[in-house]
Design a protein around this motif. Structure first.
Motif, PDB file in Angstrom:
ATOM      1  N   ARG A  10      -4.123 -48.193  10.534  1.00 55.79           N
ATOM      2  CA  ARG A  10      -4.242 -46.792  10.942  1.00 55.79           C
ATOM      3  C   ARG A  10      -4.007 -46.634  12.438  1.00 55.79           C
ATOM      4  O   ARG A  10      -4.153 -47.588  13.213  1.00 55.79           O
ATOM      5  CB  ARG A  10      -5.632 -46.245  10.610  1.00 55.79           C
ATOM      6  CG  ARG A  10      -5.960 -46.267   9.148  1.00 55.79           C
ATOM      7  CD  ARG A  10      -7.430 -46.021   8.891  1.00 55.79           C
ATOM      8  NE  ARG A  10      -7.846 -44.669   9.278  1.00 55.79           N
ATOM      9  CZ  ARG A  10      -9.102 -44.245   9.155  1.00 55.79           C
ATOM     10  NH1 ARG A  10     -10.042 -45.045   8.683  1.00 55.79           N
ATOM     11  NH2 ARG A  10      -9.414 -43.009   9.525  1.00 55.79           N
ATOM     12  N   SER A  31      -6.615 -43.394  -1.035  1.00 52.37           N
ATOM     13  CA  SER A  31      -5.583 -42.388  -1.312  1.00 52.37           C
ATOM     14  C   SER A  31      -5.254 -42.405  -2.796  1.00 52.37           C
ATOM     15  O   SER A  31      -4.779 -43.414  -3.326  1.00 52.37           O
ATOM     16  CB  SER A  31      -4.335 -42.668  -0.473  1.00 52.37           C
ATOM     17  OG  SER A  31      -3.373 -41.673  -0.667  1.00 52.37           O
ATOM     18  N   ILE A  78      -6.445 -46.037   4.255  1.00 49.25           N
ATOM     19  CA  ILE A  78      -7.526 -45.154   3.799  1.00 49.25           C
ATOM     20  C   ILE A  78      -7.424 -44.969   2.288  1.00 49.25           C
ATOM     21  O   ILE A  78      -6.358 -45.155   1.691  1.00 49.25           O
ATOM     22  CB  ILE A  78      -7.479 -43.779   4.502  1.00 49.25           C
ATOM     23  CG1 ILE A  78      -6.168 -43.051   4.192  1.00 49.25           C
ATOM     24  CG2 ILE A  78      -7.690 -43.921   6.001  1.00 49.25           C
ATOM     25  CD1 ILE A  78      -6.136 -41.640   4.731  1.00 49.25           C
ATOM     26  N   TYR A  82      -5.274 -47.353  -2.042  1.00 49.06           N
ATOM     27  CA  TYR A  82      -5.294 -47.230  -0.583  1.00 49.06           C
ATOM     28  C   TYR A  82      -3.863 -47.107  -0.062  1.00 49.06           C
ATOM     29  O   TYR A  82      -2.939 -47.750  -0.557  1.00 49.06           O
ATOM     30  CB  TYR A  82      -5.963 -48.451   0.054  1.00 49.06           C
ATOM     31  CG  TYR A  82      -7.376 -48.661  -0.433  1.00 49.06           C
ATOM     32  CD1 TYR A  82      -8.412 -47.897   0.085  1.00 49.06           C
ATOM     33  CD2 TYR A  82      -7.663 -49.617  -1.408  1.00 49.06           C
ATOM     34  CE1 TYR A  82      -9.715 -48.075  -0.366  1.00 49.06           C
ATOM     35  CE2 TYR A  82      -8.953 -49.803  -1.847  1.00 49.06           C
ATOM     36  CZ  TYR A  82      -9.976 -49.032  -1.335  1.00 49.06           C
ATOM     37  OH  TYR A  82     -11.261 -49.195  -1.780  1.00 49.06           O
ATOM     38  N   PHE A 101     -14.064 -41.147   0.328  1.00 46.41           N
ATOM     39  CA  PHE A 101     -14.615 -42.277   1.056  1.00 46.41           C
ATOM     40  C   PHE A 101     -15.954 -42.759   0.485  1.00 46.41           C
ATOM     41  O   PHE A 101     -16.432 -43.819   0.855  1.00 46.41           O
ATOM     42  CB  PHE A 101     -14.795 -41.901   2.532  1.00 46.41           C
ATOM     43  CG  PHE A 101     -13.489 -41.570   3.213  1.00 46.41           C
ATOM     44  CD1 PHE A 101     -12.751 -42.560   3.846  1.00 46.41           C
ATOM     45  CD2 PHE A 101     -12.985 -40.274   3.214  1.00 46.41           C
ATOM     46  CE1 PHE A 101     -11.548 -42.271   4.474  1.00 46.41           C
ATOM     47  CE2 PHE A 101     -11.785 -39.966   3.842  1.00 46.41           C
ATOM     48  CZ  PHE A 101     -11.057 -40.973   4.458  1.00 46.41           C
ATOM     49  N   HIS A 123      -8.316 -37.953  -0.755  1.00 50.03           N
ATOM     50  CA  HIS A 123      -8.970 -39.092  -0.108  1.00 50.03           C
ATOM     51  C   HIS A 123     -10.478 -38.972  -0.290  1.00 50.03           C
ATOM     52  O   HIS A 123     -11.086 -37.988   0.158  1.00 50.03           O
ATOM     53  CB  HIS A 123      -8.621 -39.128   1.379  1.00 50.03           C
ATOM     54  CG  HIS A 123      -7.154 -39.010   1.657  1.00 50.03           C
ATOM     55  ND1 HIS A 123      -6.252 -40.013   1.389  1.00 50.03           N
ATOM     56  CD2 HIS A 123      -6.419 -37.981   2.153  1.00 50.03           C
ATOM     57  CE1 HIS A 123      -5.040 -39.634   1.724  1.00 50.03           C
ATOM     58  NE2 HIS A 123      -5.113 -38.386   2.181  1.00 50.03           N
ATOM     59  N   SER A 161      -8.367 -51.682   7.520  1.00 53.22           N
ATOM     60  CA  SER A 161      -8.092 -50.263   7.722  1.00 53.22           C
ATOM     61  C   SER A 161      -7.740 -49.967   9.173  1.00 53.22           C
ATOM     62  O   SER A 161      -6.829 -49.175   9.455  1.00 53.22           O
ATOM     63  CB  SER A 161      -9.299 -49.424   7.297  1.00 53.22           C
ATOM     64  OG  SER A 161      -9.112 -48.062   7.618  1.00 53.22           O
ATOM     65  N   GLU A 185     -14.300 -38.185   6.243  1.00 41.17           N
ATOM     66  CA  GLU A 185     -14.677 -39.567   6.548  1.00 41.17           C
ATOM     67  C   GLU A 185     -15.823 -39.599   7.549  1.00 41.17           C
ATOM     68  O   GLU A 185     -15.852 -38.824   8.505  1.00 41.17           O
ATOM     69  CB  GLU A 185     -13.473 -40.316   7.134  1.00 41.17           C
ATOM     70  CG  GLU A 185     -13.768 -41.756   7.497  1.00 41.17           C
ATOM     71  CD  GLU A 185     -12.598 -42.451   8.184  1.00 41.17           C
ATOM     72  OE1 GLU A 185     -12.570 -43.691   8.205  1.00 41.17           O
ATOM     73  OE2 GLU A 185     -11.713 -41.721   8.703  1.00 41.17           O
TER      74      GLU A 185
END
Length: 354
Positions: free
Chosen positions: A285, A193, A191, A187, A226, A224, A281, A342
């Motif tokens: 962000r 990664s 997110i 992450y 999810f 990325h 998160s 996402e």
């Protein structure tokens, strides 16, 4: 004095050297006499053979027409021999021309592509690969030939047991590619990664990640994911020789992404990282969101916020009182500007503990 044909045939003693009026000079179209003889004639033994190897009917007839004197008997000389010799030479020339090598225009190709070949020759067309293996194409046949190894290819024919190469072509390949998947820090900035990198020279490097809507370029990129699952990552490039190289690997994601939300929090703790409920998160962000906490029994909202610094502290906004401990509450987040790939809505449960 003039000598008749009969005088020539009957009056000459063949046991002695004869004076023959036709010498090599006359056969070559020259009309001079041999000065070694007193009377201008050439002394030739009657058994002398005339070499006809480089002589044909045309120049013999022309040379003979230059002579005005009598014609002695010329052993083994037959004009028809020259005619037959000319016919044989013409036939041999024609036979050679019928096997002239012909192949359509072909260019060097990249490994993995195909040559479309057609044999219009009278002999089998032969392809010799870099390993010495051959493939034959019969007359008037076609072949879609896909090389399996890179290197020099010879195209030609067999002349007896000998292979005669008529055309040289090359099959090129892209430079070898490899890359690494760095999932030690799954992450980044709140997110999922995954870092991908390669040490291959940067020659139009392009990454394709399965289910990813964008292609990425460069020696190092991030992808990325999810949702859990196994995804194919592909790296390809186009080398200076115009050939493409490609390699792929699998990337496995173990679990669905859920905003890194904790399963519990302790409102009376002095640790600010655990005394409020706010998915990690959302704290890391820069997104527009709304978080709501719902009583699972009544279905009513007990807390609502759009500020990442205002996590739920356990109080019911309706009554101003602390909710019950060791009870699960439903949380829901709606993101206005979700990342590519996402989903915009997340939910889960959280327990408030002492």
């Amino acid at each position: 004095p003039q000598i008749s044909q009969n005088d020539t045939n009957e009056g000459i003693d063949t046991k002695k050297d004869q004076k023959i009026l036709l010498d090599d000079a006359h056969l070559n179209g020259e009309h001079s006499t041999n000065e070694n003889s007193d009377d201008g004639y050439t002394n030739v033994n009657s058994s002398t053979n005339i070499d006809l190897k480089n002589t044909n009917s045309s120049n013999i007839k022309e040379n003979l027409s230059c002579w005005t004197g009598p014609f002695p008997t010329m052993p083994n000389l037959n004009i028809n021999d020259f005619e037959k010799n000319n016919e044989d030479e013409t036939k041999q020339s024609s036979d050679k021309g019928s096997s002239i090598f012909e192949v359509q225009n072909l260019e060097n190709i990249c490994l993995g592509t195909t040559w479309n070949l057609e044999n219009k020759n009278t002999k089998d067309l032969v392809i010799l690969d870099p390993n010495g293996k051959t493939v034959s194409i019969k007359q008037n046949e076609r072949l879609n030939f896909k090389p399996t190894v890179a290197g020099e290819y010879l195209i030609g024919m067999y002349n007896g047991a000998n292979f005669e190469a008529k055309k040289t072509l090359f099959v090129n390949e892209g430079k070898g590619l490899d890359f690494e998947i760095d999932d030690d820090t799954p992450y980044e900035n709140g997110i999922p990664s995954i870092r991908l990198y390669t040490n291959s020279p940067d020659e139009s490097l392009v990454w394709t990640a399965e289910n990813n809507q964008q292609k990425l370029v460069g020696n190092e990129v991030e992808v990325h994911y999810f949702k859990k699952g196994t995804y194919i990552i592909t790296l390809e490039n186009k080398a200076a020789n115009g050939c493409q190289a490609k390699t792929s690997k699998e990337l496995t994601i173990e679990e669905d992404f859920n905003l890194l939300a904790p399963e519990a929090f302790r409102p009376y703790s002095s640790d600010n990282t655990v005394n409020r409920f706010m998915p990690r998160s959302l704290q890391e962000r820069e997104v527009r969101f709304e978080l709501v906490i719902i009583d699972p029994v009544s279905g009513e909202v007990v807390y609502r916020t759009t500020d990442k610094y205002s996590g739920w502290d356990g109080y019911d906004q309706r009554t101003g009182k602390m909710v019950d401990f060791d009870k699960s509450y439903v949380w829901k987040v709606v993101i206005a500007n979700a990342a590519i790939g996402e989903k915009p809505v997340y939910n889960g449960t959280v327990v408030m503990k002492r």
